[in-house]
Enzyme design. Structure first.
Site: not given
Length: 453
Positions: A55, A130, A154
């Protein structure tokens, strides 16, 4: 290993319009793979063969750490975050950095700078956030596994919406240096993969480097006691989705688990809703400042906030000031402590090992445009994040497991939430659930079942 990286690069090209990645470096990944091939098989390389995505709010040498926000587009740390470093040392090869909701402050991964992350199962739907790019990259078969981060939902939410396993450890179990922090009381790196076994392999490597080795495992499903609260957690589910959830609970009971349909203590839900936002608003600006200061950059949070591109995130970060924020934060921490006491007492009084709920009461929705309908956007946000909020607020370990499809063939996830420090027992139980549901005739989707782009 070189061939694995080539296959991953080819898969990424086929699925490029999913917008799973912000950055790729296939040449560097091939060089790393070639060096690993030269070393041959080694017990010191337990992750040899793992192609990894990271990420874009986790430092990864050779890439920018943008956190999905314009102000950090050129921010290039020289060193890996500890979690990335140990995975590489164990033989994993990083293919690239994944797209995300800007600053990790949202649940859609609709990024104004890098594009909307699309769901590989149904590209007209969101992947969740996210850590949506990490989930999409794994679900599309581009990478073996991916790292995400979780403040509220997330990791688990995009895992559920894309048909994956998503694991968040107890807060503090993984080192979080080199991560653009949103909330130090809640943030943790998490793992997304296609099976619990894959998650456990990465977890062992990260955990051992952090000095938090595995502890004794739960013996399995027989004798396990899980609470399955009906109030709130199942509200808004369609008939088909509710039927899938209840069928999975029945399968666990037939395997020897006890499902206790007992609601949370009075007031727990209200406390959870009241204290989450004040904690986030206080810690976000300070957490980002700490990260930037540690990297000796001249930027500070107010510089980042001034250039935020997404309307939903802008509405949050540009209001992080005010004379009463200190008092509100202190009061919220007291509420959080009270919530922890309520839930620990709940588990102890009823001799429960943990809680089992739908990760999200709805499958992946279509994108909701903030500018056109802010009310609908925030309603979607609250619904998607609802069932995971309390566990993340308290820093509990949790794992979302793929549990079937309903409602237009979209994946559905079930979330196991255990008290802090029981990560190994949680993953052992998750593995047993996975086996039980597979024996009952369900299998997770394969990446070629989705629409290819």
């Amino acid at each position: 290993m070189v061939e694995q990286v080539r296959r991953s690069a080819g898969a990424e090209l086929r699925h490029r319009r999913l917008s799973a990645f912000t950055q790729l470096d296939t040449a560097a990944a091939l060089d790393a793979a070639a060096r690993l091939d030269d070393q041959g098989d080694s017990p010191e390389l337990p992750l040899r063969g793992v192609v990894l995505a990271v990420k874009d709010n986790i430092d990864t040498a050779g890439f920018a750490t943008t956190a999905g926000t314009p102000a950090l587009r050129e921010h290039r740390p020289l060193l890996d975050a500890p979690a990335v470093r140990v995975l590489r040392e164990a033989g994993a090869v990083v293919l690239g950095k994944t797209n995300m909701h800007e600053l990790a402050l949202g649940v859609t991964s609709d990024n104004a700078t890098f594009g909307l992350v699309r769901n590989p199962v149904r590209p007209d739907r969101i992947a969740g956030g996210s850590s949506g790019g990490s989930a999409a990259a794994v679900a599309a078969g581009v990478v073996t596994a991916a790292l995400g981060t979780e403040t509220g939902c997330s990791v688990r939410l995009p895992a559920a919406l894309c048909g994956l396993v998503g694991f968040r450890p107890t807060v503090g179990a993984y080192r979080v240096e080199g991560v653009v922090t949103v909330s130090w009381t809640r943030d943790t790196i998490g793992v997304l993969a296609r099976s619990v076994d894959d998650v456990r392999v990465l977890d062992r490597v990260i955990r051992s480097s952090a000095g938090t080795p595995e502890v004794s495992r739960h013996p399995g499903l027989r004798g396990l006691r899980l609470a399955s609260p009906r109030t709130t957690f199942r509200q808004g589910m369609t008939t088909a989705l509710r039927a899938v959830f209840e069928a999975r609970l029945t399968a666990l009971e037939e395997a020897g688990a006890r499902i206790v349909e007992s609601d949370l203590p009075a007031g727990a839900w209200e406390v959870s809703g009241e204290c989450g936002l004040p904690i986030l608003l206080y810690e976000t600006s300070r957490g980002v400042d700490r990260y930037l200061a540690a990297h000796a950059t001249s930027l500070r949070f107010h510089d980042v906030a001034a250039r935020v591109a997404a309307p939903d995130v802008a509405g949050l970060v540009r209001g992080l000031s005010g004379g009463d924020i200190e008092d509100a934060y202190a009061a919220a921490l007291d509420q959080r402590a009270h919530l922890g006491c309520l839930l620990r007492g709940f588990l102890e009084d009823q001799r429960l090992d943990g809680i089992i709920v739908p990760t999200s009461p709805i499958p992946a929705p279509r994108p909701a445009v903030f500018d056109e309908s802010a009310d609908r956007y925030w309603a979607t946000f609250r619904t998607l994040a609802r069932n995971t909020h309390a566990s993340s607020l308290l820093g509990w370990p949790a794992v979302s497991l793929p549990a079937g499809r309903a409602d237009e063939g979209l994946p559905f996830g079930i979330d196991l939430q255990f008290p802090p420090g029981t990560d190994s027992a949680l993953l052992s139980v998750a593995r047993a659930c996975e086996e039980t549901w597979r024996d009952a005739g369900w299998r997770p989707p394969t990446h070629d079942e989705g629409e290819e782009w």
